[in-house]
Design a protein around this motif. Sequence first.
Motif, PDB file in Angstrom:
ATOM      1  N   ILE A 155       0.850  -0.983   0.499  1.00  0.00           N
ATOM      2  CA  ILE A 155       0.100   0.149   0.267  1.00  0.00           C
ATOM      3  C   ILE A 155       1.047   1.430   0.046  1.00  0.00           C
ATOM      4  O   ILE A 155       2.088   1.626   0.277  1.00  0.00           O
ATOM      5  N   PHE A 156       0.053   2.403  -0.702  1.00  0.00           N
ATOM      6  CA  PHE A 156       0.966   3.876  -1.438  1.00  0.00           C
ATOM      7  C   PHE A 156       0.204   5.109  -0.543  1.00  0.00           C
ATOM      8  O   PHE A 156      -0.772   4.400  -1.323  1.00  0.00           O
ATOM      9  N   ILE A 157       0.595   5.600   0.551  1.00  0.00           N
ATOM     10  CA  ILE A 157       0.470   6.858   0.610  1.00  0.00           C
ATOM     11  C   ILE A 157       0.711   7.938  -0.584  1.00  0.00           C
ATOM     12  O   ILE A 157       1.944   7.724  -1.088  1.00  0.00           O
ATOM     13  N   LYS A 158      -0.299   8.660  -1.234  1.00  0.00           N
ATOM     14  CA  LYS A 158      -0.178   9.543  -1.834  1.00  0.00           C
ATOM     15  C   LYS A 158      -1.278  10.816  -1.401  1.00  0.00           C
ATOM     16  O   LYS A 158      -2.025  10.754  -1.247  1.00  0.00           O
ATOM     17  N   HIS A 159      -0.591  11.356  -2.200  1.00  0.00           N
ATOM     18  CA  HIS A 159      -1.350  13.204  -1.711  1.00  0.00           C
ATOM     19  C   HIS A 159      -1.837  13.684  -3.187  1.00  0.00           C
ATOM     20  O   HIS A 159      -0.721  14.217  -3.745  1.00  0.00           O
ATOM     21  N   GLY A 160      -2.991  13.789  -3.561  1.00  0.00           N
ATOM     22  CA  GLY A 160      -3.122  14.200  -4.647  1.00  0.00           C
ATOM     23  C   GLY A 160      -3.841  12.948  -5.583  1.00  0.00           C
ATOM     24  O   GLY A 160      -4.548  11.865  -5.132  1.00  0.00           O
ATOM     25  N   TYR A 161      -3.875  13.871  -7.329  1.00  0.00           N
ATOM     26  CA  TYR A 161      -4.112  12.641  -8.351  1.00  0.00           C
ATOM     27  C   TYR A 161      -3.641  11.533  -8.886  1.00  0.00           C
ATOM     28  O   TYR A 161      -4.044   9.975  -8.643  1.00  0.00           O
ATOM     29  N   ALA A 162      -2.592  11.258  -8.744  1.00  0.00           N
ATOM     30  CA  ALA A 162      -1.225  10.328  -9.274  1.00  0.00           C
ATOM     31  C   ALA A 162      -0.698   9.882  -8.109  1.00  0.00           C
ATOM     32  O   ALA A 162      -0.411  10.417  -6.852  1.00  0.00           O
ATOM     33  N   CYS A 170      -8.492  10.325 -10.761  1.00  0.00           N
ATOM     34  CA  CYS A 170      -7.460   9.472 -10.268  1.00  0.00           C
ATOM     35  C   CYS A 170      -7.157   8.125 -10.926  1.00  0.00           C
ATOM     36  O   CYS A 170      -5.728   7.570 -11.171  1.00  0.00           O
ATOM     37  N   VAL A 171      -7.875   7.101 -11.370  1.00  0.00           N
ATOM     38  CA  VAL A 171      -7.426   6.094 -12.479  1.00  0.00           C
ATOM     39  C   VAL A 171      -6.855   6.315 -13.515  1.00  0.00           C
ATOM     40  O   VAL A 171      -5.585   5.379 -13.567  1.00  0.00           O
ATOM     41  N   LEU A 172      -7.519   7.427 -14.061  1.00  0.00           N
ATOM     42  CA  LEU A 172      -6.526   7.708 -15.476  1.00  0.00           C
ATOM     43  C   LEU A 172      -5.152   8.628 -15.445  1.00  0.00           C
ATOM     44  O   LEU A 172      -4.318   8.501 -15.769  1.00  0.00           O
ATOM     45  N   ALA A 173      -5.515   9.500 -14.078  1.00  0.00           N
ATOM     46  CA  ALA A 173      -3.517  10.125 -13.374  1.00  0.00           C
ATOM     47  C   ALA A 173      -2.956   8.813 -14.055  1.00  0.00           C
ATOM     48  O   ALA A 173      -1.261   8.505 -14.058  1.00  0.00           O
ATOM     49  N   ALA A 174      -3.204   7.525 -12.879  1.00  0.00           N
ATOM     50  CA  ALA A 174      -2.385   6.521 -12.640  1.00  0.00           C
ATOM     51  C   ALA A 174      -1.912   5.473 -14.205  1.00  0.00           C
ATOM     52  O   ALA A 174      -0.914   5.527 -14.466  1.00  0.00           O
ATOM     53  N   GLY A 175      -2.670   5.788 -15.267  1.00  0.00           N
ATOM     54  CA  GLY A 175      -2.665   5.593 -16.530  1.00  0.00           C
ATOM     55  C   GLY A 175      -1.429   5.895 -17.490  1.00  0.00           C
ATOM     56  O   GLY A 175      -0.737   5.329 -17.380  1.00  0.00           O
ATOM     57  N   ASP A 232       3.517   6.971 -19.169  1.00  0.00           N
ATOM     58  CA  ASP A 232       4.910   7.568 -19.342  1.00  0.00           C
ATOM     59  C   ASP A 232       6.448   7.246 -18.845  1.00  0.00           C
ATOM     60  O   ASP A 232       7.411   6.809 -19.265  1.00  0.00           O
ATOM     61  N   ALA A 233       5.794   5.474 -17.811  1.00  0.00           N
ATOM     62  CA  ALA A 233       7.592   4.784 -16.728  1.00  0.00           C
ATOM     63  C   ALA A 233       7.892   4.135 -18.001  1.00  0.00           C
ATOM     64  O   ALA A 233       8.319   3.085 -17.566  1.00  0.00           O
ATOM     65  N   GLY A 234       6.820   3.582 -19.269  1.00  0.00           N
ATOM     66  CA  GLY A 234       6.966   2.888 -19.598  1.00  0.00           C
ATOM     67  C   GLY A 234       6.273   1.462 -20.214  1.00  0.00           C
ATOM     68  O   GLY A 234       6.701  -0.108 -20.464  1.00  0.00           O
ATOM     69  N   LEU A 235       5.569   1.446 -18.446  1.00  0.00           N
ATOM     70  CA  LEU A 235       4.965  -0.160 -18.848  1.00  0.00           C
ATOM     71  C   LEU A 235       2.842   0.141 -19.335  1.00  0.00           C
ATOM     72  O   LEU A 235       2.525   1.218 -20.040  1.00  0.00           O
ATOM     73  N   GLN A 236       2.298  -1.305 -19.577  1.00  0.00           N
ATOM     74  CA  GLN A 236       1.387  -1.233 -20.028  1.00  0.00           C
ATOM     75  C   GLN A 236       0.272  -0.654 -19.094  1.00  0.00           C
ATOM     76  O   GLN A 236      -0.494  -2.177 -18.846  1.00  0.00           O
ATOM     77  N   PRO A 237      -0.744   0.302 -19.380  1.00  0.00           N
ATOM     78  CA  PRO A 237      -1.908   0.022 -18.038  1.00  0.00           C
ATOM     79  C   PRO A 237      -2.793  -0.716 -19.298  1.00  0.00           C
ATOM     80  O   PRO A 237      -3.509   0.020 -20.119  1.00  0.00           O
ATOM     81  N   THR A 238      -4.232  -1.155 -18.403  1.00  0.00           N
ATOM     82  CA  THR A 238      -4.846  -2.001 -19.157  1.00  0.00           C
ATOM     83  C   THR A 238      -5.837  -2.239 -17.852  1.00  0.00           C
ATOM     84  O   THR A 238      -5.822  -2.282 -17.096  1.00  0.00           O
ATOM     85  N   LEU A 239      -7.096  -1.302 -17.694  1.00  0.00           N
ATOM     86  CA  LEU A 239      -8.500  -1.003 -17.337  1.00  0.00           C
ATOM     87  C   LEU A 239      -9.215  -2.031 -17.248  1.00  0.00           C
ATOM     88  O   LEU A 239      -9.752  -2.605 -18.372  1.00  0.00           O
ATOM     89  N   ILE A 240      -9.252  -2.084 -15.882  1.00  0.00           N
ATOM     90  CA  ILE A 240     -10.757  -3.364 -15.438  1.00  0.00           C
ATOM     91  C   ILE A 240     -12.010  -2.827 -15.590  1.00  0.00           C
ATOM     92  O   ILE A 240     -12.193  -2.164 -14.674  1.00  0.00           O
ATOM     93  N   THR A 241     -12.790  -2.524 -16.719  1.00  0.00           N
ATOM     94  CA  THR A 241     -13.792  -1.926 -16.488  1.00  0.00           C
ATOM     95  C   THR A 241     -14.808  -2.011 -15.832  1.00  0.00           C
ATOM     96  O   THR A 241     -16.158  -1.023 -15.546  1.00  0.00           O
ATOM     97  N   ASP A 242     -15.414  -3.512 -15.812  1.00  0.00           N
ATOM     98  CA  ASP A 242     -16.304  -3.779 -14.500  1.00  0.00           C
ATOM     99  C   ASP A 242     -15.777  -3.522 -13.103  1.00  0.00           C
ATOM    100  O   ASP A 242     -16.103  -3.469 -12.018  1.00  0.00           O
ATOM    101  N   LEU A 299     -12.347   7.332 -22.242  1.00  0.00           N
ATOM    102  CA  LEU A 299     -11.062   8.397 -22.073  1.00  0.00           C
ATOM    103  C   LEU A 299      -9.695   7.307 -22.109  1.00  0.00           C
ATOM    104  O   LEU A 299      -8.773   7.682 -22.872  1.00  0.00           O
ATOM    105  N   TRP A 300     -10.035   6.371 -21.359  1.00  0.00           N
ATOM    106  CA  TRP A 300      -8.900   5.126 -20.927  1.00  0.00           C
ATOM    107  C   TRP A 300      -8.419   4.602 -22.956  1.00  0.00           C
ATOM    108  O   TRP A 300      -7.031   4.231 -23.284  1.00  0.00           O
ATOM    109  N   GLN A 301      -9.915   4.425 -23.630  1.00  0.00           N
ATOM    110  CA  GLN A 301      -9.441   3.762 -24.485  1.00  0.00           C
ATOM    111  C   GLN A 301      -8.797   4.174 -25.648  1.00  0.00           C
ATOM    112  O   GLN A 301      -7.804   3.972 -26.232  1.00  0.00           O
ATOM    113  N   HIS A 302      -9.788   6.217 -25.117  1.00  0.00           N
ATOM    114  CA  HIS A 302      -8.946   6.815 -26.104  1.00  0.00           C
ATOM    115  C   HIS A 302      -7.429   6.788 -26.095  1.00  0.00           C
ATOM    116  O   HIS A 302      -6.034   6.421 -27.718  1.00  0.00           O
TER     117      HIS A 302
END
Length: 156
Positions: A68-75, A102-107, A112-122, A139-142
């Motif tokens: 678990i990582f604590i964050k302050h803000g969207y990303a 927040c989910v989109l910010a993570a994407g 940008d870090a070179g990883l492949q983000p994949t959204l679990i839509t349900d 937006l994610w799909q786009h």
Amino acid sequence: MRQVLLIIDVQPSFNPPEWLVSGINALLGQLPSVATVERHDESQTPFARQLGWQPAADDHSLVAADRIFIKHGYAPTPETIAYLRSLAPERVLICGIQTDTCVLAAGFALFDAGLQPTLITDLTVGSSLDRSGQLGVRLWQHHFKHLTTSAELTLL
């Protein structure tokens, strides 16, 4: 396929529906998991000043992820991204709260870090603008293309 699950802000402040928490819990233990928790610190992110609202300063995750990582803000924090990169996944499965923020910010951070983000839509819920999450899914799909569902994951 090497995968890791990233769970965004499933915490009391965002009042997640029970189906979301139980759906995410069903995936835990099947693959490495990481969760973020957004906490309020006005000196880091001006939620109260700009939005008139803020998450709790002591909120916690409602799912028992491996890390678990604590964050302050969207990303997600740079530490979160570095940890995910250290796992060398072929894709990062993302679920959680606020598909269109927040989910989109993570994407974007993962992309940008070179990883492949994949959204679990349900296993995602949108912000108050679109609680269904469909705006965020579009937006994610786009931006990132890759989508899946929890049912597709259980078939792998």
